[in-house]
Design a protein around this motif. Structure first.
Motif, PDB file in Angstrom:
ATOM      1  N   PHE A 268       9.161   4.089  -5.405  1.00 11.75           N
ATOM      2  CA  PHE A 268       8.185   3.103  -4.707  1.00 11.75           C
ATOM      3  C   PHE A 268       7.595   2.075  -5.687  1.00 11.75           C
ATOM      4  O   PHE A 268       6.330   1.810  -5.647  1.00 11.75           O
ATOM      5  N   HIS A 286      12.997   0.663   3.392  1.00 12.62           N
ATOM      6  CA  HIS A 286      12.572   1.165   4.506  1.00 12.62           C
ATOM      7  C   HIS A 286      12.971   2.599   5.217  1.00 12.62           C
ATOM      8  O   HIS A 286      12.020   3.299   5.704  1.00 12.62           O
ATOM      9  N   LEU A 289      10.546   5.054   3.016  1.00  8.76           N
ATOM     10  CA  LEU A 289       9.464   5.184   3.758  1.00  8.76           C
ATOM     11  C   LEU A 289       9.494   6.111   4.722  1.00  8.76           C
ATOM     12  O   LEU A 289       8.767   6.825   5.110  1.00  8.76           O
ATOM     13  N   LEU A 321       2.086   4.439  -3.194  1.00  6.47           N
ATOM     14  CA  LEU A 321       2.135   3.699  -1.844  1.00  6.47           C
ATOM     15  C   LEU A 321       1.189   2.661  -1.624  1.00  6.47           C
ATOM     16  O   LEU A 321       1.040   1.530  -0.962  1.00  6.47           O
ATOM     17  N   CYS A 322      -0.157   3.167  -1.933  1.00  6.22           N
ATOM     18  CA  CYS A 322      -1.305   2.270  -1.842  1.00  6.22           C
ATOM     19  C   CYS A 322      -1.142   0.911  -2.625  1.00  6.22           C
ATOM     20  O   CYS A 322      -1.641  -0.089  -2.387  1.00  6.22           O
ATOM     21  N   ILE A 324       1.772  -0.642  -3.145  1.00  5.59           N
ATOM     22  CA  ILE A 324       2.564  -1.347  -2.198  1.00  5.59           C
ATOM     23  C   ILE A 324       1.714  -2.246  -1.258  1.00  5.59           C
ATOM     24  O   ILE A 324       2.019  -3.131  -0.952  1.00  5.59           O
ATOM     25  N   LEU A 325       0.867  -1.398  -0.810  1.00  2.93           N
ATOM     26  CA  LEU A 325       0.025  -1.885   0.454  1.00  2.93           C
ATOM     27  C   LEU A 325      -0.688  -2.964  -0.326  1.00  2.93           C
ATOM     28  O   LEU A 325      -1.121  -3.933   0.714  1.00  2.93           O
ATOM     29  N   ILE A 334       8.473  -4.362   5.571  1.00 10.07           N
ATOM     30  CA  ILE A 334       7.991  -3.294   4.578  1.00 10.07           C
ATOM     31  C   ILE A 334       6.593  -3.116   4.720  1.00 10.07           C
ATOM     32  O   ILE A 334       6.203  -1.681   4.463  1.00 10.07           O
ATOM     33  N   GLU A 337       5.641  -0.994   7.637  1.00  6.82           N
ATOM     34  CA  GLU A 337       5.947   0.462   7.477  1.00  6.82           C
ATOM     35  C   GLU A 337       5.341   1.424   6.492  1.00  6.82           C
ATOM     36  O   GLU A 337       5.086   2.578   6.672  1.00  6.82           O
ATOM     37  N   THR A 338       4.849   0.632   5.339  1.00  4.87           N
ATOM     38  CA  THR A 338       4.057   1.127   4.266  1.00  4.87           C
ATOM     39  C   THR A 338       2.684   1.517   4.821  1.00  4.87           C
ATOM     40  O   THR A 338       2.254   2.884   4.588  1.00  4.87           O
ATOM     41  N   THR A 341       3.337   4.655   6.858  1.00  2.00           N
ATOM     42  CA  THR A 341       3.521   5.652   6.119  1.00  2.00           C
ATOM     43  C   THR A 341       2.091   6.458   5.371  1.00  2.00           C
ATOM     44  O   THR A 341       1.763   7.482   5.198  1.00  2.00           O
ATOM     45  N   VAL A 342       1.472   5.274   4.715  1.00  2.00           N
ATOM     46  CA  VAL A 342       0.075   5.892   4.178  1.00  2.00           C
ATOM     47  C   VAL A 342      -0.805   6.412   5.468  1.00  2.00           C
ATOM     48  O   VAL A 342      -1.621   7.535   5.205  1.00  2.00           O
TER      49      VAL A 342
END
Length: 946
Positions: A268, A286, A289, A321-322, A324-325, A334, A337-338, A341-342
């Motif tokens: 990631f 995807h 995640l 992940l944060c 990417i957020l 994406i 889905e992120t 996931t978070v």
């Protein structure tokens, strides 16, 4: 071999009538005869090659006549890889349903049926599958590759049956796992597809594959292929990983314990420029995640989920992940889905929730990530799936997080509102009262989650005041919600009006449930109860029936949690109102409509809000739990009479008293447990101390026994010397020769020298100590060691003083015994010598007193040295060397004293005969005796040893 009796059908599904295919059937039959009867391998190989060329276009004809012959080739011609390859390819063409060619729906269905039919024929004998597994061990490419494809086609057509055969086959799964280690990428990649089909919906095979080191191999392949930037192979590996982990708690635990979660973090890592992602990268990311979500899914056991969440935070996966957020340019699907996931990584984990609350978006000025996400949720221009994901994220952030709930509610309170910044509370209020019905619903549900199972925040939210318009007094948030609810159709909204009302009713039900103060505030508004009864009693359309049910639920909560503080709206009066205006049966029927709604059951299945369209977004998962909990108790409360309620109140009071008593006993038991634990610790501590003391006593007893033994040995030696001296003339000594006297003189002289040397060294040491005392503090940290050395010297001097006293007593006793053996004629001479001895003894006594004075001075100077003396490292080293040397000299001196005592005993035995012989020769007996030996010598030797 007899051909399989399959019905002969044409390509269009009807019976075969010949025509253009007429000459082909005898030709295929002739090829099958050659395969079955030809003795030459080349002929059989050519025939199988011809069947292969026909098998794609004429699947039914070749499969019907040639399948048994092809299986026989696999069994008999194992030595020729070429014919095996042709046979496997032919079987694959016959069994596989080729989906690439464009066919109409009818033709595709017929092709699928044909492949399924031939698959059933092949697996009638399980040994055929076992034979195929054996052929996969062949390294030859022309055998292994078509074998992999054939087994994959069989699994697609008859998965459970083939899985069962492979499961009972010895080393069946292990043989297939070896395909991942094949250096030829084609076989390895098709092996991935095979394992995907093999592991579908079979937990036993999934466990075996996992314990065959599948995770390590698959993660290695993903890394080699470029992780998220890789191709279709990465996608196949991720799909296989999902098969192995989804709904398989054993494999999930094995994946976590094997530290494979940590290896997911590099997947990631995204750069600053996220534009232009390929479709394959989007697909790969995807699936990655989804793999993270499988490990922390709410359907997993709470313990396993919490453990995975902890690992993901510790290895930095959540932080990645944060990133990417909050990154820019990430594709919308994406990003959605992120967010999901978070959400599941932080759900119910206090540490992860606290970290998420601290994440800021890279804006100017920086804003909390929660605020940025809520801005997207209440923005009607954002995609529907993204808004649902943000709502799910907010719900997971507040799940079992009373600290987070307090922070959200605090942003609504008057004392904490900052006019210069946008807060989460302002966004929720804005969404709650906007013209977009979906924003109304999302904001209402989000605010309800801030109150979920939190009585404190429910009471705090009652303080929130809203300014409606200029010149009008502010109204409470609770009042504003009921105002909007009562206006209903009068407000123009975009979207479903029912959706807004359902959202507000869910918020109110959550707010006032289990909170008598909120119930009182709600009932205090005189318009609320008439509005609810009017809504419930009307005959409305299908869409409004859900609103009626929720109004019935709200009114029922007002009855159940009513503390009777308002005289006009006590429990009894509300029930009478229901009976007169609505009817109890009608009320219960409207209430039960909620759980019968199809969207209710869909929302109750899982926490994530997933809806095909915004219009179907009506129920929240947590609210369905509340309805299930309250429906029964409200129904009972409505049907109960006042007498039953009084009895129930009495029972409740009794139970409360009982609970209080139980609580008191529990607290007493806890205190006693704590005391007992403390006493146990004390007993354990005292037991260990007792064991240590017992060991010390045992050691000291053994030392005492050793000292006693040494004392007894010395006593025996001393007793022997004394008895030999008393024997006098009766001894067996035949006289003292000149050589012996010379030797004794030399030994005495040597002892004198040693005594002088030790005296000199002692004087040097005294001078060094005096100089150190005069110099004062000089730095260092070893004064404690010097004091210990001084104390040791002092004890040595004291012990030597004791020994000197004992030697004096022994000397006096020996002299007394010697004087008794001398003739009476020499008594005057002996008296003179005794006087000389007395004077020398006095000198030795004064010397001893001087040494004692020195020891006393050293003792007095010790206290001063404790304050002033800080010796340097070099001085300590010198003193340590001198100390070791002095101790060595003392030991040697003690040994020499023991030898001297033995010599003295012999000398005393010989003195009597010597005196007689010297007297006859005319020599002076006394002078010779005291020249050879004097008590001063012994005394000096003792001092040197000290």
């Amino acid at each position: 071999m007899k051909a399989v009796n399959l019905p002969t059908i044409s390509a269009s599904g009807g019976p075969f009538l010949g025509g253009g295919l007429g000459p082909l059937v005898p030709f295929i039959q002739k090829l099958c005869d050659r395969v079955a009867s030809s003795t030459l391998l080349e002929d059989r190989r050519d025939a199988v090659r011809a069947l292969k060329s026909l098998s794609k276009k004429y699947r039914m004809e070749v499969g019907t006549q040639a399948m048994d012959h092809l299986i026989n080739i696999l069994q008999t011609d194992r030595s020729d890889s070429e014919i095996l390859g042709y046979a496997l390819d032919t079987l694959y063409n016959v069994i596989c349903n080729d989906e690439e060619e464009e066919q109409d729906e009818n033709a595709q269905k017929q092709a699928d049926d044909l492949g399924l039919q031939f698959t059933d024929t092949f697996v009638q004998d399980p040994e055929h599958v076992t034979l195929l597994l054996t052929l996969l061990e062949e390294f030859d490419f022309h055998v292994r590759w078509p074998g992999v494809k054939l087994l994959t086609a069989l699994l697609k057509n008859q998965g459970p049956q083939i899985q069962g055969i492979i499961l009972v086959s010895p080393m069946g799964v292990s043989r297939l796992m070896d395909l991942l280690a094949d250096s030829r990428e084609v076989i390895r990649n098709d092996g991935l597809l095979l394992l995907q089909q093999l592991t579908k919906s079979n937990a036993a095979i999934q466990k075996i594959v996992a314990f065959e080191n599948a995770f390590e191999r698959l993660l290695d392949i993903i890394t080699e292929e470029g992780s998220s930037d890789g191709g279709i192979v990465v996608e196949d590996c991720l799909l296989l990983l999902l098969n192995l982990l989804k709904n398989n708690s054993s494999n999930q635990n094995f994946f976590k314990e094997g530290s494979y979660i940590q290896r997911m973090k590099p997947w990631f890592e995204v750069g600053d420029d996220n534009s232009g992602w390929s479709a394959q990268k989007v697909t790969n990311l995807h699936l990655m995640l989804q793999l993270v979500r499988v490990m922390v899914s709410p359907v997993n056991s709470p313990g396993a989920t919490a453990s995975c969440q902890k690992s993901m935070f510790q290895c930095g996966l959540l932080q990645q992940l944060c990133t990417i957020l909050m990154a820019t340019g990430v594709p919308a699907d994406i990003l959605t889905e992120t967010i999901n996931t978070v959400s599941e990584v932080i759900r119910g984990s206090q540490v992860n929730q606290d970290y998420f609350a601290s994440v800021n978006a890279p804006s100017n000025p920086p804003r909390p990530a929660i605020v940025v996400l809520l801005m997207s949720m209440v923005n009607e221009r954002q995609p529907f799936v993204l808004r649902c994901a943000v709502l799910y994220c907010f719900q997971c952030f507040l799940y079992k997080n009373q600290k987070g709930q307090g922070e959200i509610v605090a942003t609504l309170l008057p004392s904490t509102i900052d006019a210069n910044s946008i807060s989460a509370g302002q966004l929720l209020c804005g969404g709650l009262f906007s013209a977009d019905s979906l924003s109304n619903w999302c904001a209402a549900v989000a605010l309800a989650h801030a109150l979920q199972d939190n009585l404190t925040q429910k009471e705090q939210l009652l303080r929130v005041q809203l300014a409606t318009s200029l010149g009008k007094p502010p109204v409470s948030l609770l009042q504003q919600c009921t105002n909007i609810l009562s206006q209903g159709d009068k407000i123009v909204r975009r979207g479903s009006k029912v959706q807004t009302r359902v959202g507000l009713l869910m918020l109110l039900c959550t707010w006032i449930s289990n909170c008598p103060i909120a119930v009182t505030h709600f009932l205090h508004n005189q318009e609320n109860v008439p509005f609810l009864t009017a809504q419930i009693s009307e005959n409305l359309g299908e869409d409004e029936r859900l609103v009626q049910g929720l109004c019935a639920l709200l009114l029922g909560i007002c009855i159940y949690y009513n503390d009777n503080s308002l005289e006009n709206y006590t429990k009894e009066k509300l029930k009478q109102l229901i009976e007169k205006r609505i009817g109890k049966e009608n009320f219960v029927e409207k209430l039960c409509f909620i759980t019968k709604h199809e969207l209710y059951s869909r929302a109750a299945q899982k926490p994530q809000p997933v809806f095909p369209s915004p219009e179907q977004m009506l129920f929240d998962h947590e609210f369905t739990k509340l309805v299930k909990e309250l429906e029964g108790v409200i129904t009972k409360a409505v049907h109960k009479s006042s007498e039953e309620e009084k009895k129930e109140e009495e029972v409740k009071k009794t139970l409360e008293q009982h609970d209080n008593i139980v609580t008191q006993y529990k607290e007493l038991i806890r205190e006693q447990d704590a005391q007992l634990q403390e006493l146990k610790e004390q007993v354990a501590c005292m037991t260990s101390q007792n064991e240590q003391l017992q060991a010390t006593i045992t050691q000291q007893q053994s030392q005492i026994l050793q000292h006693k033994d040494q004392y007894n040995i010395l006593k025996l030696k001393l007793g022997g010397c004394t008895s030999s001296a008393v024997q006098g003339d009766g001894s067996q000594v035949n006289g003292l020769q000149t050589e012996e006297l010379t030797q004794l003189r030399e030994e005495v002289e040597e002892l004198r020298k040693q005594h002088s040397l030790l005296q000199t060294q002692l004087g040097d040491k005294d001078a060094l100590i005096s100089s150190l005392t005069a110099e004062g503090p000089a730095g260092g940290s070893d004064d404690t060691e010097l004091l210990q050395e001084l104390e040791a010297l002092r004890s040595q001097v004291q012990s030597q003083s004791t020994e000197i006293g004992q030697l004096k007593m022994e000397r006096q006793d020996l002299l007394r015994r010697c004087s008794d053996t001398l003739p009476s004629s020499d008594s005057s001479l002996d008296a003179a010598k005794m006087a000389e001895l007395e004077s020398r003894l006095g000198a030795q006594t004064s010397e001893m007193e001087r040494l004692k004075a020195e020891v006393k001075n050293l003792s007095e100077s010790r206290a001063e040295l404790e304050k002033r003396l800080d010796s340097t490292t070099s001085t300590v080293a010198i003193l340590q060397t001198e100390k070791e040397k002095l101790q060595t000299d003392v030991q040697e001196s003690k040994k020499e004293q023991d030898d001297l005592l033995m010599l003295l005993a012999d000398q005393d035995q010989k003195i009597t005969n010597l005196k007689k012989r010297l007297k006859e020769l005319g020599e002076t007996v006394g002078n010779l005796h005291f020249d050879e030996y004097s008590p001063e010598d012994d005394l000096k030797t003792e001092q040197t040893s000290g």
